[in-house]
Each structure stands twice: as C-alpha cells, then as structure tokens.
Write a protein that holds these residues in place. Structure first.
Motif, mmCIF file in Angstrom:
data_model
loop_
_atom_site.group_PDB
_atom_site.id
_atom_site.type_symbol
_atom_site.label_atom_id
_atom_site.label_comp_id
_atom_site.label_asym_id
_atom_site.label_seq_id
_atom_site.Cartn_x
_atom_site.Cartn_y
_atom_site.Cartn_z
ATOM 1 N N GLU A 179 0.841 -1.195 0.000
ATOM 2 C CA GLU A 179 0.000 0.000 0.000
ATOM 3 C C GLU A 179 0.880 1.251 0.000
ATOM 4 O O GLU A 179 1.908 1.298 0.673
ATOM 5 N N PRO A 180 0.481 2.269 -0.748
ATOM 6 C CA PRO A 180 1.293 3.488 -0.766
ATOM 7 C C PRO A 180 1.335 4.152 0.602
ATOM 8 O O PRO A 180 0.383 4.070 1.380
ATOM 9 N N VAL A 181 2.463 4.773 0.887
ATOM 10 C CA VAL A 181 2.592 5.500 2.150
ATOM 11 C C VAL A 181 1.677 6.717 2.095
ATOM 12 O O VAL A 181 1.636 7.436 1.101
ATOM 13 N N ARG A 182 0.900 6.915 3.159
ATOM 14 C CA ARG A 182 -0.031 8.039 3.179
ATOM 15 C C ARG A 182 0.729 9.369 3.198
ATOM 16 O O ARG A 182 1.664 9.545 3.967
ATOM 17 N N GLU A 183 0.287 10.281 2.353
ATOM 18 C CA GLU A 183 0.892 11.613 2.343
ATOM 19 C C GLU A 183 0.426 12.405 3.563
ATOM 20 O O GLU A 183 -0.691 12.203 4.043
ATOM 21 N N PRO A 184 1.243 13.327 4.035
ATOM 22 C CA PRO A 184 0.788 14.188 5.140
ATOM 23 C C PRO A 184 -0.263 15.168 4.633
ATOM 24 O O PRO A 184 -0.298 15.503 3.444
ATOM 25 N N LEU A 185 -1.122 15.623 5.536
ATOM 26 C CA LEU A 185 -2.134 16.609 5.159
ATOM 27 C C LEU A 185 -1.478 17.974 4.978
ATOM 28 O O LEU A 185 -0.565 18.342 5.722
ATOM 29 N N SER A 186 -1.964 18.727 3.995
ATOM 30 C CA SER A 186 -1.463 20.089 3.793
ATOM 31 C C SER A 186 -2.039 20.996 4.884
ATOM 32 O O SER A 186 -2.994 20.617 5.592
ATOM 33 N N GLN A 187 -1.490 22.171 4.999
ATOM 34 C CA GLN A 187 -1.978 23.120 6.006
ATOM 35 C C GLN A 187 -3.448 23.452 5.777
ATOM 36 O O GLN A 187 -4.237 23.501 6.712
ATOM 37 N N ARG A 188 -3.828 23.654 4.512
ATOM 38 C CA ARG A 188 -5.216 23.990 4.199
ATOM 39 C C ARG A 188 -6.146 22.815 4.498
ATOM 40 O O ARG A 188 -7.247 22.991 5.015
ATOM 41 N N GLU A 189 -5.688 21.610 4.200
ATOM 42 C CA GLU A 189 -6.493 20.419 4.496
ATOM 43 C C GLU A 189 -6.711 20.273 5.996
ATOM 44 O O GLU A 189 -7.797 19.911 6.457
ATOM 45 N N LEU A 190 -5.673 20.571 6.771
ATOM 46 C CA LEU A 190 -5.800 20.521 8.229
ATOM 47 C C LEU A 190 -6.786 21.573 8.732
ATOM 48 O O LEU A 190 -7.565 21.312 9.652
ATOM 49 N N GLU A 191 -6.748 22.746 8.125
ATOM 50 C CA GLU A 191 -7.672 23.814 8.514
ATOM 51 C C GLU A 191 -9.110 23.399 8.249
ATOM 52 O O GLU A 191 -9.996 23.595 9.091
ATOM 53 N N VAL A 192 -9.360 22.818 7.081
ATOM 54 C CA VAL A 192 -10.701 22.352 6.735
ATOM 55 C C VAL A 192 -11.158 21.265 7.706
ATOM 56 O O VAL A 192 -12.270 21.290 8.235
ATOM 57 N N LEU A 193 -10.271 20.286 7.962
ATOM 58 C CA LEU A 193 -10.618 19.177 8.848
ATOM 59 C C LEU A 193 -10.860 19.654 10.282
ATOM 60 O O LEU A 193 -11.752 19.142 10.972
ATOM 61 N N ASP A 207 -15.575 8.891 5.041
ATOM 62 C CA ASP A 207 -16.539 9.916 5.432
ATOM 63 C C ASP A 207 -15.947 10.870 6.462
ATOM 64 O O ASP A 207 -14.841 10.664 6.964
ATOM 65 N N ARG A 208 -16.720 11.915 6.780
ATOM 66 C CA ARG A 208 -16.265 12.973 7.677
ATOM 67 C C ARG A 208 -15.966 12.449 9.079
ATOM 68 O O ARG A 208 -14.923 12.757 9.664
ATOM 69 N N ALA A 209 -16.894 11.643 9.600
ATOM 70 C CA ALA A 209 -16.730 11.143 10.973
ATOM 71 C C ALA A 209 -15.458 10.311 11.115
ATOM 72 O O ALA A 209 -14.694 10.456 12.076
ATOM 73 N N ALA A 210 -15.224 9.450 10.135
ATOM 74 C CA ALA A 210 -14.025 8.599 10.184
ATOM 75 C C ALA A 210 -12.760 9.448 10.045
ATOM 76 O O ALA A 210 -11.751 9.186 10.705
ATOM 77 N N ALA A 211 -12.829 10.473 9.193
ATOM 78 C CA ALA A 211 -11.663 11.346 9.000
ATOM 79 C C ALA A 211 -11.296 12.042 10.304
ATOM 80 O O ALA A 211 -10.121 12.119 10.687
ATOM 81 N N VAL A 212 -12.309 12.548 11.000
ATOM 82 C CA VAL A 212 -12.072 13.234 12.273
ATOM 83 C C VAL A 212 -11.508 12.251 13.302
ATOM 84 O O VAL A 212 -10.548 12.555 14.024
ATOM 85 N N ALA A 213 -12.097 11.050 13.355
ATOM 86 C CA ALA A 213 -11.645 10.048 14.335
ATOM 87 C C ALA A 213 -10.192 9.657 14.100
ATOM 88 O O ALA A 213 -9.384 9.602 15.032
ATOM 89 N N VAL A 214 -9.836 9.401 12.843
ATOM 90 C CA VAL A 214 -8.459 8.993 12.504
ATOM 91 C C VAL A 214 -7.488 10.145 12.779
ATOM 92 O O VAL A 214 -6.368 9.941 13.280
ATOM 93 N N ALA A 215 -7.910 11.362 12.451
ATOM 94 C CA ALA A 215 -7.052 12.522 12.666
ATOM 95 C C ALA A 215 -6.748 12.723 14.146
ATOM 96 O O ALA A 215 -5.607 13.009 14.538
ATOM 97 N N PHE A 216 -7.763 12.546 14.995
ATOM 98 C CA PHE A 216 -7.539 12.646 16.443
ATOM 99 C C PHE A 216 -6.601 11.531 16.907
ATOM 100 O O PHE A 216 -5.687 11.749 17.710
ATOM 101 N N GLU A 217 -6.845 10.326 16.393
ATOM 102 C CA GLU A 217 -6.043 9.152 16.771
ATOM 103 C C GLU A 217 -4.569 9.363 16.425
ATOM 104 O O GLU A 217 -3.680 8.961 17.179
#
Length: 207
Positions: free
Chosen positions: A139-153, A191-201
């Motif tokens: 599996e490809p290595v996940r890229e880091p989130l950009s600053q703007r992506e972090l702001e949106v999330l 989805d949004r909920a999973a994105a938030v959960a993973v980001a917190f994790e």
C-alpha cells in the motif's frame, strides 16, 4: 529431537483432534489450554517449543496471550491456527509476535511442517495470509495533510458544514469538498466522521 507442543483452543473436539494427529510423529503434546490466560500460565510452566494458538477464545483471546508471552520473554514460538484470515485478525496477531499463521483447513502435512519450522524460529504463513500481508505492505505510504487540508478538517471536527467552513476560510464550498476528498484519500477513510476520528487518533488535531 521431539518437539513439544501446547494446544490452546476453546473447543475440546479441536484439542482432541490436534492431540491425536501430533502424538507419536516426533511431537509431544505437553498440555492443552481452553483460553489465552490458561495458555500463558501453561506456557510459563511447561516451556513448550511451540504453542498452537487459536485467536478467538473467551476471556483472554489469542492476540492478548501472544502479547503477554512476548512481554514475559517466554521462548515458545506461537503458531496461530484459526479459521479467520481477515486483516483484523491477521495483522494484530503478527504484530503481537506470532511466528506463524495457519488456517484450520490446512492439510495435515502442512501443519506438521509448519510446527517444525516454527520450532526453528522460521516464519510460517498460509498462502492466503501471506498474500494479504504482502498486499498491505505494498500500500502506498499516506501523504501528510497540507496546512489547508488541516484547517478544513479542524473546522469539520468542530461541527462546521462545508458551507460554513468555506465562509470562514474565504474559499468556495466546492474547494472545501475537494480538500475533504484529498483528506479522505490520505487518511484511508470514506466519510467525515471517520476522518475526524483517525485525525484525532494520529494526533493531527488538538484535543
């Protein structure tokens, strides 16, 4: 040289069957455990060469038992023998320290060879499990989130809708949606909920 084996499975019929096929073939079944806790206690007392470990058992399961044996520094090699080959079963067991992973439908001769190999400290994986792990490694290595992506999330995590996030960041709603699509892909979610959960994790968002 006789290889000593401890069988850990919550089904008596399975334990009886395994004891029967191993007895008198260069192996000695030194004990039987009905759950993970018993397996750990018996492995500590009997010091077998190999523990045949089922994964799903009542109370202490197989992964917890493998983890505990590793923590105790027990020299026994653990060969998982189970009916399950999903990622949620395979990966935790291998990460916990299992030497091998076989499915219960494996031919008898394969099982003998697997125990012999495990006793030598060699990794043993059924073909289905090996391909699953190989696929995960590719599996490809996940890229880091950009600053703007972090702001949106971050705004999404605080309950903002796409429209509200767009207004606060002075961008269009379509741009917010595009950023979220990139976030989902990078975090491996849908989805949004999973994105938030993973980001917190992963510590990407503040508490």
């Amino acid at each position: 040289m006789t290889i000593t084996v401890l069988i850990a499975d919550d089904h008596p019929v399975v334990r009886d069957g395994l004891r029967g096929i191993f007895t008198g073939r260069g192996f000695e079944v030194v004990g039987e455990a009905a759950n993970g806790a018993e397996a750990v206690a018996m492995a500590e007392r009997l010091r077998p060469d190999v523990v045949l470990m089922d994964l799903r058992m009542p109370g202490t399961d197989g992964v917890a038992a493998i983890t505990e044996l590793a923590r105790l520094g027990n020299p026994a090699r653990v060969l998982v023998l189970t009916t399950y080959d999903t990622d949620s079963d395979v990966l935790p067991a291998v990460e916990a320290g299992a030497t091998g992973y076989l499915l219960k439908d494996a031919p008898r001769e394969d099982l003998f060879r697997a125990v012999e190999a495990a006793a030598r400290g060699e990794a043993v994986l059924s073909p289905a499990v090996a391909s699953r792990l190989l696929g995960r490694m590719r599996e490809p290595v996940r890229e880091p989130l950009s600053q703007r992506e972090l702001e949106v999330l971050t705004l999404v995590a605080r309950g903002s809708t796409n429209k509200e996030a767009a207004k606060k960041l002075f961008i269009s709603e379509a741009t917010v949606k595009t950023h979220l699509i990139h976030v989902y892909a990078k975090l491996g979610v849908n989805d949004r909920a999973a994105a938030v959960a993973v980001a917190f994790e992963r510590g990407l968002l503040g508490s």
